[in-house]
Design a protein around this motif. Structure first.
Motif, PDB file in Angstrom:
ATOM      1  N   GLY A  23       0.091 -15.506   5.770  1.00 18.46           N
ATOM      2  CA  GLY A  23      -0.602 -16.605   6.441  1.00 18.46           C
ATOM      3  C   GLY A  23      -1.012 -17.738   5.515  1.00 18.46           C
ATOM      4  O   GLY A  23      -1.365 -18.814   5.984  1.00 18.46           O
ATOM      5  N   ASP A  24      -0.986 -17.504   4.199  1.00 19.21           N
ATOM      6  CA  ASP A  24      -1.284 -18.586   3.264  1.00 19.21           C
ATOM      7  C   ASP A  24      -0.162 -19.620   3.313  1.00 19.21           C
ATOM      8  O   ASP A  24       0.989 -19.290   3.622  1.00 19.21           O
ATOM      9  N   GLU A  25      -0.516 -20.857   2.993  1.00 19.53           N
ATOM     10  CA  GLU A  25       0.467 -21.940   3.060  1.00 19.53           C
ATOM     11  C   GLU A  25       0.704 -22.555   1.690  1.00 19.53           C
ATOM     12  O   GLU A  25      -0.210 -22.689   0.883  1.00 19.53           O
ATOM     13  N   LEU A  26       1.968 -22.933   1.478  1.00 15.33           N
ATOM     14  CA  LEU A  26       2.410 -23.581   0.253  1.00 15.33           C
ATOM     15  C   LEU A  26       2.987 -24.937   0.633  1.00 15.33           C
ATOM     16  O   LEU A  26       3.813 -25.033   1.536  1.00 15.33           O
ATOM     17  N   VAL A  27       2.565 -25.982  -0.062  1.00 10.64           N
ATOM     18  CA  VAL A  27       3.096 -27.318   0.155  1.00 10.64           C
ATOM     19  C   VAL A  27       4.062 -27.637  -0.975  1.00 10.64           C
ATOM     20  O   VAL A  27       3.719 -27.472  -2.151  1.00 10.64           O
ATOM     21  N   ILE A  28       5.248 -28.072  -0.602  1.00 15.30           N
ATOM     22  CA  ILE A  28       6.178 -28.646  -1.570  1.00 15.30           C
ATOM     23  C   ILE A  28       6.077 -30.149  -1.346  1.00 15.30           C
ATOM     24  O   ILE A  28       6.452 -30.650  -0.282  1.00 15.30           O
ATOM     25  N   ALA A  29       5.501 -30.849  -2.331  1.00 12.70           N
ATOM     26  CA  ALA A  29       5.168 -32.259  -2.170  1.00 12.70           C
ATOM     27  C   ALA A  29       6.136 -33.146  -2.947  1.00 12.70           C
ATOM     28  O   ALA A  29       6.504 -32.826  -4.078  1.00 12.70           O
ATOM     29  N   ASP A 114      -4.516 -33.134   5.976  1.00 12.79           N
ATOM     30  CA  ASP A 114      -5.555 -32.141   6.253  1.00 12.79           C
ATOM     31  C   ASP A 114      -5.031 -30.723   6.057  1.00 12.79           C
ATOM     32  O   ASP A 114      -5.716 -29.879   5.471  1.00 12.79           O
ATOM     33  N   PHE A 115      -3.829 -30.455   6.568  1.00 10.88           N
ATOM     34  CA  PHE A 115      -3.219 -29.137   6.365  1.00 10.88           C
ATOM     35  C   PHE A 115      -3.024 -28.870   4.872  1.00 10.88           C
ATOM     36  O   PHE A 115      -3.275 -27.762   4.397  1.00 10.88           O
ATOM     37  N   ALA A 116      -2.563 -29.882   4.149  1.00 11.80           N
ATOM     38  CA  ALA A 116      -2.310 -29.720   2.714  1.00 11.80           C
ATOM     39  C   ALA A 116      -3.600 -29.396   1.964  1.00 11.80           C
ATOM     40  O   ALA A 116      -3.598 -28.581   1.033  1.00 11.80           O
ATOM     41  N   LYS A 117      -4.699 -30.004   2.367  1.00 15.74           N
ATOM     42  CA  LYS A 117      -5.980 -29.755   1.705  1.00 15.74           C
ATOM     43  C   LYS A 117      -6.448 -28.317   1.884  1.00 15.74           C
ATOM     44  O   LYS A 117      -7.191 -27.794   1.055  1.00 15.74           O
ATOM     45  N   SER A 118      -6.023 -27.673   2.957  1.00 13.02           N
ATOM     46  CA  SER A 118      -6.419 -26.282   3.177  1.00 13.02           C
ATOM     47  C   SER A 118      -5.336 -25.291   2.741  1.00 13.02           C
ATOM     48  O   SER A 118      -5.536 -24.083   2.861  1.00 13.02           O
ATOM     49  N   TYR A 131       9.697 -38.842   2.837  1.00 13.13           N
ATOM     50  CA  TYR A 131       9.250 -37.796   3.761  1.00 13.13           C
ATOM     51  C   TYR A 131       9.816 -36.425   3.388  1.00 13.13           C
ATOM     52  O   TYR A 131      10.288 -35.670   4.231  1.00 13.13           O
ATOM     53  N   ALA A 132       9.729 -36.110   2.113  1.00 17.16           N
ATOM     54  CA  ALA A 132      10.255 -34.842   1.605  1.00 17.16           C
ATOM     55  C   ALA A 132       9.159 -33.799   1.442  1.00 17.16           C
ATOM     56  O   ALA A 132       9.330 -32.833   0.715  1.00 17.16           O
ATOM     57  N   ASN A 133       8.025 -33.984   2.114  1.00 18.70           N
ATOM     58  CA  ASN A 133       6.909 -33.049   2.032  1.00 18.70           C
ATOM     59  C   ASN A 133       7.104 -31.921   3.040  1.00 18.70           C
ATOM     60  O   ASN A 133       7.484 -32.158   4.178  1.00 18.70           O
ATOM     61  N   LEU A 134       6.821 -30.709   2.606  1.00 15.32           N
ATOM     62  CA  LEU A 134       7.095 -29.528   3.413  1.00 15.32           C
ATOM     63  C   LEU A 134       5.960 -28.521   3.240  1.00 15.32           C
ATOM     64  O   LEU A 134       5.494 -28.296   2.118  1.00 15.32           O
ATOM     65  N   ILE A 135       5.527 -27.934   4.351  1.00 15.53           N
ATOM     66  CA  ILE A 135       4.533 -26.852   4.304  1.00 15.53           C
ATOM     67  C   ILE A 135       5.210 -25.573   4.776  1.00 15.53           C
ATOM     68  O   ILE A 135       5.832 -25.548   5.843  1.00 15.53           O
ATOM     69  N   LEU A 136       5.067 -24.516   3.988  1.00 18.37           N
ATOM     70  CA  LEU A 136       5.617 -23.203   4.332  1.00 18.37           C
ATOM     71  C   LEU A 136       4.481 -22.207   4.517  1.00 18.37           C
ATOM     72  O   LEU A 136       3.563 -22.145   3.692  1.00 18.37           O
ATOM     73  N   LYS A 137       4.539 -21.441   5.598  1.00 15.93           N
ATOM     74  CA  LYS A 137       3.541 -20.394   5.850  1.00 15.93           C
ATOM     75  C   LYS A 137       4.160 -19.060   5.442  1.00 15.93           C
ATOM     76  O   LYS A 137       5.226 -18.676   5.916  1.00 15.93           O
TER      77      LYS A 137
END
Length: 143
Positions: A23-29, A114-118, A131-137
């Motif tokens: 459930g933790d999230e990783l951002v590739i920014a 906001d998602f990235a901050k958490s 727009y190459a930002n990605l969030i993975l759960k």
């Protein structure tokens, strides 16, 4: 150096991936993302692109199969870039590693921040594509 670990995966990044839980999230920014001001934990990957990092990360990273959208992208603000080309690359990599189609969910820019901050951590890349930002759960490993 260890066998079978892509050299693009730094010791710091491997440590982050290992410490993350279900459930933790990783951002590739991408290189334009305000990673330092958003991150709880940050891994610098300057000089590396998002596509190469995603491919290496997905060697180890299970996506969450208990949610509808384990992968999210930042929705373009301008109408000219409604479907950034890098998204197709991301989707191809996710699908190949997961063994099934993985849909990318667009999230409005400020909600994405906001998602990235958490998120558990942000990997700050040198990616120049827009727009190459990605969030993975993160999911669970089940063999």
């Amino acid at each position: 150096m260890l066998k079978l670990i892509p050299p693009i995966i730094s010791p710091e990044l491997m440590s982050i991936l290992m410490r993350m839980g279900h459930g933790d999230e990783l951002v590739i920014a991408d290189g334009n993302f305000p990673a330092e001001s958003c991150a709880q934990r940050i891994v610098r990957a300057d000089g590396h692109g998002g596509v190469e990092l995603l491919d290496a990360i997905m060697t180890f990273f299970p996506l969450d199969s208990f949610v509808d959208h384990p992968a999210s992208v930042m929705q373009p603000v301008d109408e000219v870039a409604t479907d950034p080309p890098i998204w197709a690359e991301y989707q191809r990599i996710l699908t190949r590693h997961e063994g099934h189609d993985v849909e990318l969910r667009p999230i409005e820019r400020f909600r994405f921040y906001d998602f990235a901050k958490s998120a558990y951590a942000i990997v700050a890349t040198g990616e120049t594509a827009v727009y190459a930002n990605l969030i993975l759960k993160k999911g669970v490993v089940s063999w």
